[in-house]
Scaffold this motif. Structure first.
Motif, PDB file in Angstrom:
ATOM      1  N   THR A   1       0.669  -1.071   0.037  1.00 54.25           N
ATOM      2  CA  THR A   1      -0.121  -0.011   0.141  1.00 54.25           C
ATOM      3  C   THR A   1       0.943   1.124   0.133  1.00 54.25           C
ATOM      4  O   THR A   1       0.472   2.180  -0.553  1.00 54.25           O
ATOM      5  N   SER A   2       1.926   1.262   0.723  1.00 51.31           N
ATOM      6  CA  SER A   2       2.933   2.402   0.577  1.00 51.31           C
ATOM      7  C   SER A   2       3.435   2.623  -0.792  1.00 51.31           C
ATOM      8  O   SER A   2       3.381   3.769  -1.092  1.00 51.31           O
ATOM      9  N   ILE A   3       3.593   1.638  -1.490  1.00 50.10           N
ATOM     10  CA  ILE A   3       4.027   1.652  -3.053  1.00 50.10           C
ATOM     11  C   ILE A   3       2.997   2.491  -3.706  1.00 50.10           C
ATOM     12  O   ILE A   3       3.139   3.286  -4.493  1.00 50.10           O
ATOM     13  N   ILE A   4       1.863   1.728  -3.658  1.00 51.26           N
ATOM     14  CA  ILE A   4       0.759   2.294  -4.495  1.00 51.26           C
ATOM     15  C   ILE A   4       0.561   3.616  -4.125  1.00 51.26           C
ATOM     16  O   ILE A   4       0.039   4.468  -4.955  1.00 51.26           O
ATOM     17  N   GLN A   5       0.595   3.946  -2.707  1.00 49.64           N
ATOM     18  CA  GLN A   5       0.144   5.408  -2.456  1.00 49.64           C
ATOM     19  C   GLN A   5       1.089   6.677  -3.087  1.00 49.64           C
ATOM     20  O   GLN A   5       0.816   7.604  -3.494  1.00 49.64           O
ATOM     21  N   LYS A   6       2.333   5.798  -3.040  1.00 47.57           N
ATOM     22  CA  LYS A   6       3.276   6.790  -3.552  1.00 47.57           C
ATOM     23  C   LYS A   6       3.270   6.829  -5.221  1.00 47.57           C
ATOM     24  O   LYS A   6       3.549   8.124  -5.642  1.00 47.57           O
ATOM     25  N   ASN A   7       2.722   5.858  -5.720  1.00 47.00           N
ATOM     26  CA  ASN A   7       2.784   6.145  -7.465  1.00 47.00           C
ATOM     27  C   ASN A   7       1.415   6.159  -7.901  1.00 47.00           C
ATOM     28  O   ASN A   7       1.276   6.436  -9.147  1.00 47.00           O
ATOM     29  N   LEU A   8       0.233   6.232  -7.148  1.00 50.25           N
ATOM     30  CA  LEU A   8      -0.894   6.164  -7.536  1.00 50.25           C
ATOM     31  C   LEU A   8      -1.548   7.420  -7.337  1.00 50.25           C
ATOM     32  O   LEU A   8      -1.291   8.056  -6.195  1.00 50.25           O
ATOM     33  N   ASN A   9      -2.401   7.997  -8.062  1.00 53.14           N
ATOM     34  CA  ASN A   9      -3.086   9.363  -7.848  1.00 53.14           C
ATOM     35  C   ASN A   9      -4.226   9.113  -6.599  1.00 53.14           C
ATOM     36  O   ASN A   9      -4.408   8.250  -6.172  1.00 53.14           O
ATOM     37  N   GLY A  10      -4.276  10.386  -5.831  1.00 53.22           N
ATOM     38  CA  GLY A  10      -5.154  10.230  -4.737  1.00 53.22           C
ATOM     39  C   GLY A  10      -6.320   9.586  -4.805  1.00 53.22           C
ATOM     40  O   GLY A  10      -6.601   8.995  -4.015  1.00 53.22           O
TER      41      GLY A  10
END
Length: 807
Positions: free
Chosen positions: A687-696
């Motif tokens: 989830t940290s990786i996705i949070q960093k690379n995916l729009n809010g």
């Protein structure tokens, strides 16, 4: 030339050929017109040899005038006889009516003592019939008077037209006399039209009379208008119109900056100017009359046609220029920029004369809604479009077809796009030329059509489709290198934030590349003069470009999924970038579609375009494409959640299946379950990786989907898994869930609200035995009273059975 009585001219001519010995009359005994005529014809002795031919000419003219006089007398006699006959008929009818009224008065005289009600019978029975008869006679009288009045006026018109024609044919006749006869005819025709309008409104049943009058007026106009136009052309030619056009040489490359040729409309003086203005005004009056007639004759739905005709007098100014321009145009087929430059220069150089000299004449003729400046520009553009459609476009189309057949790319496509660029640039300059004059440019389609060189596509949809094909292929070719460059997919757009939102979409640069290309296509479509053309062009070019971008996103996502099943962080990041690109792309397109430009096109249905390939597409231009982008984004954002949830499930398998860990009754050991540590660590890392690379926006959907999946997973595997919960196991499970909630607490204030079944299961397990029994006894109502809304009674009873209370 003076008009001389034919008999005097004949006598004078005869006298000049008499024997030399015969004495000539003294000059003092001759009339002034005779002296002027002789002085004009005989300047020397050599002129005496023409006396015999002149005498013959005068005799022929006398005979012609005598014949016309006989015809006029005959027509006058016939009219008098017809009027006399009609008058006698009316007199006899009025006499009969007077007799009947006298008899009626005697019958209804109340002083008659023998009256027995017969008068009332007459009043009740015969009086209505008599009133109808009187009304019929009155209608006949009005019809006859109107018919005679119209016949007399049409006769005057026909006489004036005949007079104008005969004076034009005769060499010695003055042009001023011919103009006066024409003005008289136009004035009479205006009066006739006024009468016909009154008849049409007040007596609509007199259709035969109106039809007969229109027929005779049409015959008069069929003679009058061509003659007026011919006189106008002759007058223009005598004034030096058209002016000399600029001839391009090899050293001259900027026609627009070349010296201007003097305007003959400004240089004419005196009688020439007066004569031209009178002739121009007559032509305008004639057109105003014709417009009134067409407006009356056409039905309501077609009356706009009568008000959309170009000014005849302005067309007569443009046509000679168009003919002389074609000589230059023929040399510039491969250099169309010179064609547009010359047309713009001529249009610009002579546009001021339209406002200063001709507009007052148009206003005087009551031609409402006409601007000479706009009509001049529109006529020049119309002549340009005619030449382009006949001479230029067929050459370019054949070149494109040859390129398709040969399979070898040539300059045909670039030449075509260059031609379109020139047309767009020309239209911009024309609109600027009109705007600088202070005239408000109307947005109505009829004005857009008149003032746009792109109107050539209105009658040739096949050329529009060809343009769309070339435009699409050119844009896709230029996007190939950017699409294949991996940096376009990894580099983020700097400041990818829309005006309507503060959200940073973290979109890769490739999305901006496609949007810039589509925006350029939209800007080019704005210059098409008709909404249906813009709509069709964007459906043929813009929509496929959106679909191409979506295909690229789908290919990359499927490639990442096929290689690693999205278990690798790099693959997840690749998919996240594609989701970001689709989110930003979709948001920008939606923002565009809110513009009035797109709203207008959204109301244009595909069946109006005449293109079967576009059937079934309704609404805004990009509605179907936006829907596909939404579906793509939703599907792949959900796949990210599914992949993470699948990994969490695999790592938490022992935690969910190990029943022995829940049988430990040691209440002092409240540490996190060891079998859950790896799963939570995996969950937090991914989830940290996705949070960093995916729009809010899409990340919110991902973690909510994860929370719902984990809630279902743990509820089914633990709470509904027939496990026995002692006080210690209950506390351990609650501690595990608190750690789980803590991971999601970074993105919301109350994470337990997104795990409703786990939270309510813990609430049931945390009740004391008595409270639990009361809640279950009251059923659904009791559960709701305890704040349990996501579990049904059966699920609550099963959880309660697994609770073991110890003393």
């Amino acid at each position: 030339m003076l008009d001389l009585p034919p008999d005097q001219c004949l006598n004078v001519a005869s006298a000049t050929v008499m024997a030399a010995s015969q004495a000539l009359p003294h000059t003092s005994g001759l009339a002034i017109p005779v002296l002027s005529f002789l002085n004009e014809r005989f300047h020397s002795r050599e002129d005496l040899s023409q006396a015999e031919s002149m005498a013959s000419e005068l005799e022929a003219q006398c005979a012609d005038l005598d014949r016309q006089l006989i015809e006029l007398n005959s027509r006058l006699g016939a009219s008098l006889v017809a009027y006399s006959s009609f008058s006698d008929g009316l007199h006899s009818q009025f006499g009969a009516i007077n007799t009947k009224l006298t008899g009626l008065r005697l019958l209804t005289d109340d002083s008659d003592p023998k009256s027995d009600g017969g008068g009332k019978k007459i009043l009740g029975g015969e009086l209505p019939q008599l009133a109808k008869e009187v009304a019929r006679v009155e209608t006949v009288r009005a019809y006859a008077e109107t018919a005679l009045k119209l016949d007399s006026m049409i006769g005057d018109v026909e006489e004036a037209v005949s007079s104008a024609m005969s004076k034009n044919i005769k060499k010695y006749s003055s042009a001023q006399v011919s103009e006066e006869a024409r003005k008289l005819a136009i004035k009479k025709l205006g009066v006739i039209e006024d009468v016909i309008n009154e008849v049409t409104k007040g007596r609509p049943q007199w259709t035969c009379l109106v039809s007969a009058v229109d027929h005779r007026v049409d015959r008069a106009l069929a003679i009058l208008r061509p003659q007026a136009v011919a006189d106008h052309r002759t007058l223009l030619s005598s004034l030096g119109w058209p002016p000399a056009l600029f001839a391009l040489t090899s050293s001259d490359t900027d026609i627009a900056k070349s010296p201007s040729v003097p305007n003959p409309l400004f240089t004419m003086q005196g009688d020439h100017k007066l004569q031209y203005c009178e002739n121009f005004l007559s032509l305008c009056n004639l057109q105003q009359l014709q417009s009134r007639r067409k407006y009356r004759q056409l039905h309501d739905g077609h009356r706009e046609v009568a008000l959309q005709q170009p000014l005849w007098a302005i067309e007569e100014l443009v046509n000679p220029i168009s003919l002389s321009s074609e000589h230059h145009f023929a040399m510039w087929t491969n250099k169309p920029e010179f064609i547009f430059a010359l047309v713009y220069k001529v249009t610009r150089d002579y546009v001021d004369a339209m406002d200063e000299l001709l507009q007052p004449l148009v206003d005087e003729a009551n031609l409402v809604g006409y601007s000479c400046r706009e009509e001049w520009v529109a006529s020049m553009i119309s002549s340009l479009c005619t030449y382009l459609s006949k001479e230029v476009f067929p050459i370019y189309v054949s070149q494109l077809k040859e390129e398709d057949l040969s399979g070898v790319k040539s300059q045909a496509r670039m030449s075509w796009l260059h031609l379109i660029d020139l047309m767009i640039s020309f239209d911009k300059r024309i609109k600027s030329l009109i705007a600088n004059s202070g005239i408000t440019f109307s947005l109505e389609e009829k004005n857009q059509l008149k003032l746009s060189s792109l109107s050539v596509f209105c009658d040739r949809l096949d050329w529009l489709e060809l343009w769309a094909e070339v435009e699409l292929n050119d844009n896709l070719d230029q996007l190939k290198s950017e699409t294949s460059d991996e940096r376009s997919w990894t580099n983020k757009i700097q400041g990818a934030v829309l005006m309507s939102s503060s959200e940073d979409y973290q979109s890769p640069a490739i999305s901006d590349c496609y949007l810039r290309r589509i925006s350029a296509v939209i800007d080019r479509s704005r210059f098409l003069p008709v909404v249906s053309l813009r709509s069709k062009f964007l459906r043929l070019v813009g929509a496929p470009m959106v679909q191409k971008f979506l295909d690229c996103l789908l290919f990359r996502c499927q490639e990442a999924e096929g290689l690693t099943a999205l278990t690798d962080d790099a693959a997840l990041i690749k998919v996240a970038n594609c989701v970001n690109a689709s989110r930003y792309f979709e948001s920008v397109i939606k923002e565009w579609c809110e513009d009035v430009f797109f709203v207008e096109m959204g109301q244009d249905q595909p069946d109006e375009l005449g293109d079967s390939s576009l059937e079934g597409l309704e609404g805004a231009i990009f509605d179907q494409e936006i829907k596909k982008v939404e579906e793509f984004r939703t599907e792949w954002a959900k796949k990210i959640s599914v992949v993470i949830l699948r990994g969490f499930d695999a790592l938490a398998r022992d935690y969910l299946k190990n029943r022995r860990q829940w049988q430990d009754q040691n209440e002092e050991d409240l540490s996190l379950s060891k079998t859950l540590v790896g799963a939570l660590d995996y969950l937090q890392g991914k989830t940290s990786i996705i949070q960093k690379n995916l729009n809010g926006i899409d990340f919110v959907g991902v973690w909510r989907t994860l929370a719902d999946g984990i809630d279902e997973l743990m509820f089914t595997g633990i709470l509904m898994g027939n496990l026995k919960f002692y006080n210690s196991s209950f506390k351990r499970f609650r501690h595990d869930t608190e750690v789980l909630f803590g991971i999601f607490g970074s993105w919301c204030l109350r994470p337990e609200g997104f795990f409703p079944r786990i939270s309510e299961g813990l609430k049931l397990l945390g009740m004391d035995e008595k409270q639990l029994k009361v809640a279950l006894t009251e059923g659904k109502k009791g559960l709701r009273h305890q704040g349990i809304r996501h579990l049904n009674v059966a699920q609550a009873e099963k959880i309660a059975k697994n609770r073991v209370f110890t003393s």
